[in-house]
Design a protein around this motif. Structure first.
Motif, PDB file in Angstrom:
ATOM      1  N   ARG A   1     -26.824 -11.376  48.352  1.00 29.16           N
ATOM      2  CA  ARG A   1     -26.041 -12.615  48.211  1.00 29.16           C
ATOM      3  C   ARG A   1     -24.607 -12.286  47.850  1.00 29.16           C
ATOM      4  N   GLU A   2     -23.717 -12.708  48.696  1.00 26.71           N
ATOM      5  CA  GLU A   2     -22.306 -12.375  48.486  1.00 26.71           C
ATOM      6  C   GLU A   2     -21.766 -12.916  47.174  1.00 26.71           C
ATOM      7  N   ASP A   3     -22.274 -14.042  46.741  1.00 24.44           N
ATOM      8  CA  ASP A   3     -21.725 -14.626  45.522  1.00 24.44           C
ATOM      9  C   ASP A   3     -22.140 -13.866  44.268  1.00 24.44           C
TER      10      ASP A   3
ATOM     11  N   LYS B   1     -22.202 -19.182  35.604  1.00 20.99           N
ATOM     12  CA  LYS B   1     -22.961 -19.989  36.567  1.00 20.99           C
ATOM     13  C   LYS B   1     -24.050 -20.768  35.833  1.00 20.99           C
TER      14      LYS B   1
ATOM     15  N   LEU C   1     -18.995  -9.204  42.861  1.00 16.72           N
ATOM     16  CA  LEU C   1     -17.584  -9.478  42.587  1.00 16.72           C
ATOM     17  C   LEU C   1     -16.800  -8.178  42.396  1.00 16.72           C
TER      18      LEU C   1
ATOM     19  N   GLN D   1     -28.826 -20.280  38.687  1.00 12.82           N
ATOM     20  CA  GLN D   1     -28.183 -19.357  39.641  1.00 12.82           C
ATOM     21  C   GLN D   1     -27.653 -18.113  38.960  1.00 12.82           C
TER      22      GLN D   1
END
Lengths: 346, 346
Positions: free
Chosen positions: B218-220, B242, B223, B246
């Motif tokens: 998951r790209e999110d 978050k 970071l 999540q």
DNA sequence: AACGCCAATGTAATCGTTTGCAGTAATTAA
DNA sequence: TTAATTACTGCAAACGATTACATTGGCGTT
């Protein structure tokens, strides 16, 4: 003469530049380092030729000829010690600013390694030396009798030495006064090796602060930690295993490494900081900040210390100052964090 | 000829030794470095004279003549980073063992400083170079085109380079697998600068481990922290802010400095490690050990890495190895401490 | 005895740069 | 016009160590 065109480093020498610029190598040399001694037109021609060939002066040759290598030797005690690394960084930056290059060595606090470092160094003809002296420095430094030298962080005890150090006594008394101000009476200290001047001075500061507050100096509260983590650990263990009534309520540790040991020993004994024991260390570091609780420390301006030492040395080299001794002391800074608190009510 | 007797460093040269031993300087030279080419009796005479005068060979002169300075250049990224300092120490020790001397520079991760270091270095005619390359190294290294070079810790991307690195992918997958094994599903990563090969590889390891376990990437949850403490702090802050559903339950941080930031951010948010969030860092250090809770990390054999890099370089210099590229990978070691635990039941 | 060979040593050139001295041409002063 | 000054430039000798080459003498071989 046979191999004239085939130099070992495929070096582009002044000779080559001179040929391309159609001047003698003498003129080429002057064009590069004595602009005013050469006609502008010639100079640009030489500069262009140098640029074109990617000429790079050979410091070995010029060092040999001029008797100046533009290098200095640096011997720190241990690159892994953050404080020492910071010294090195300050030195490096100051040296780079004046186009000097640094030979860096570690002594690891061993006089023998220091001697070997000096021997290695000698042949490279450094113009000066900055050293964090080991106990053997007084002898070792005789290996480089006429090398301008700055003693950093500590004094070797040699007469006529130039030193750059912190105010160890002042730093320590501030820390001890802080503890006294919190109400502590039984304040212990873990000292380093008395062959190292910082240990002596910090011990003296401790003693003076107690005296000044009218608290008697007790030998059983001062243990040697030999500058190492292990020494700090065993010393702290011994101090904190005393019966409650005699156990110190505060502990001042004379250096970085020993402080780690002391903290670990405290944890191992199940004592909590600062409720059971207040701790102050000497020399700040990353782990002292991130530790839980964060450690109160006497912090040293290590970067400035190194920078200043280097500037002092280079000053000595540039203007031919007389070899009088000089001595600089920088102030320390007490940082109060979470590891100090008033003693438990009894 | 006028000042023959009054040399600048009050140098004792071979000439002087030769005179005292009543031989030519050629013989004196041979007596010292080619024992078999000289009669025993003469040799002892020369040795004795050298001893008596305290003769010390001048590396500038012999370096110039022989085209070998017995020095190597070393550029690390930051002497204050304990891992890098350890690299330097390994290099130093290996160099000292073979009687080479080290010019040490810091690039501070800035390509510009790296370039300046190379420029300084060049003139001193080092015989080789060990560099922890910055992103600009590919360009910068053209400044020293024929210098035998080892890239340490990372690869610059240059073809035909000799590299000594750790198995970043393997180290990372081990760490991620450990987290997966504990039951984590939402595992975040703070990556470094993708211009640096370690960041790319560690990211790849992360990705591969997830994939292998059938957890979607998951790209999110990934970071950038730009290798700095500050970057780590803000990245962690964002991730941990978050909503609970999540929010990652585990965090893998791509290097030392960023990990500190991440830990501080976690503390600042009032989350506890490992209950609310498991954290694994890359690269061990004193503060990682003393931290409370002690940090689980992928540790690198930094000393060995440095030592090996230096040995490799010296090997290249001694036996005239062909300039083929070579690549060494050392294994990492996962150290499980207290900062990792199964995720909270939801 | 004549020759070659080897070991031990000396002579001198070399590495690349700098610099004292001398030489040349151009400019100024007398 | 001549002398003195200046501004550039080149020649060559350093710096200290190394090494190709030459030299010497001693030894063994034929």
């Amino acid at each position: 003469m046979i191999l004239k065109g085939c130099n070992r480093f495929q070096m582009i020498g002044l000779e080559a530049v001179a040929k391309l610029a159609q001047v003698s190598s003498a003129t080429a040399s002057r064009a590069l380092s004595r602009p005013d001694k050469v006609a502008l037109e010639t100079r640009t021609r030489v500069l262009q030729a140098a640029e074109e060939l990617g000429y790079q002066p050979n410091h070995l040759a010029s060092g040999l000829r001029k008797g100046k290598s533009r290098t200095i030797g640096v011997i720190i005690s241990d690159i892994l010690n953050p404080g020492q690394a910071m010294l090195a960084k300050g030195i490096q930056d100051a040296a780079a600013k004046s186009d000097y290059t640094v030979f860096l060595f570690n002594s690891d606090e061993e006089s023998d390694k220091e001697r070997r470092a000096l021997e290695s160094l000698r042949g490279h003809m450094p113009q000066g030396l900055i050293v964090v002296p080991t106990p053997g420095a007084k002898t070792n430094l005789k290996l480089v009798p006429n090398l301008p030298t700055i003693e950093l962080d500590r004094a070797s005890g040699l007469k006529n030495a130039h030193t750059v150090m912190v105010d160890n006594i002042g730093g320590t008394t501030t820390a001890i006064n802080h503890l006294i101000g919190l109400g502590h009476k039984r304040i212990a200290m873990i000292v380093g090796d008395f062959a190292i001047s910082t240990a002596v001075e910090r011990h003296q500061g401790y003693r003076e602060a107690l005296e000044h507050a009218g608290i008697p100096y007790r030998e059983d509260l001062v243990l040697a930690g030999h500058h190492r983590e292990d020494g700090g650990r065993t010393a702290a263990h011994k101090l904190l295993s005393k019966p409650l009534k005699q156990r110190p309520t505060a502990l001042f540790v004379g250096n970085n490494e020993m402080t780690i040991g002391a903290v670990l020993a405290t944890r191992a004994l199940g004592l909590s900081i600062p409720e059971d024991i207040s701790i102050v260390g000497f020399d700040d570091s990353r782990w002292a900040m991130t530790l839980h609780p964060a450690l109160s420390v006497v912090s040293q301006p290590a970067y400035d210390l190194g920078y200043l030492a280097c500037e002092t040395l280079l000053g000595l080299l540039e203007r031919h100052k007389p070899p009088n001794a000089s001595s600089v002391r920088l102030a320390t800074n007490f940082i109060s964090r979470e590891s100090t608190a008033p003693p438990r009510k009894t």
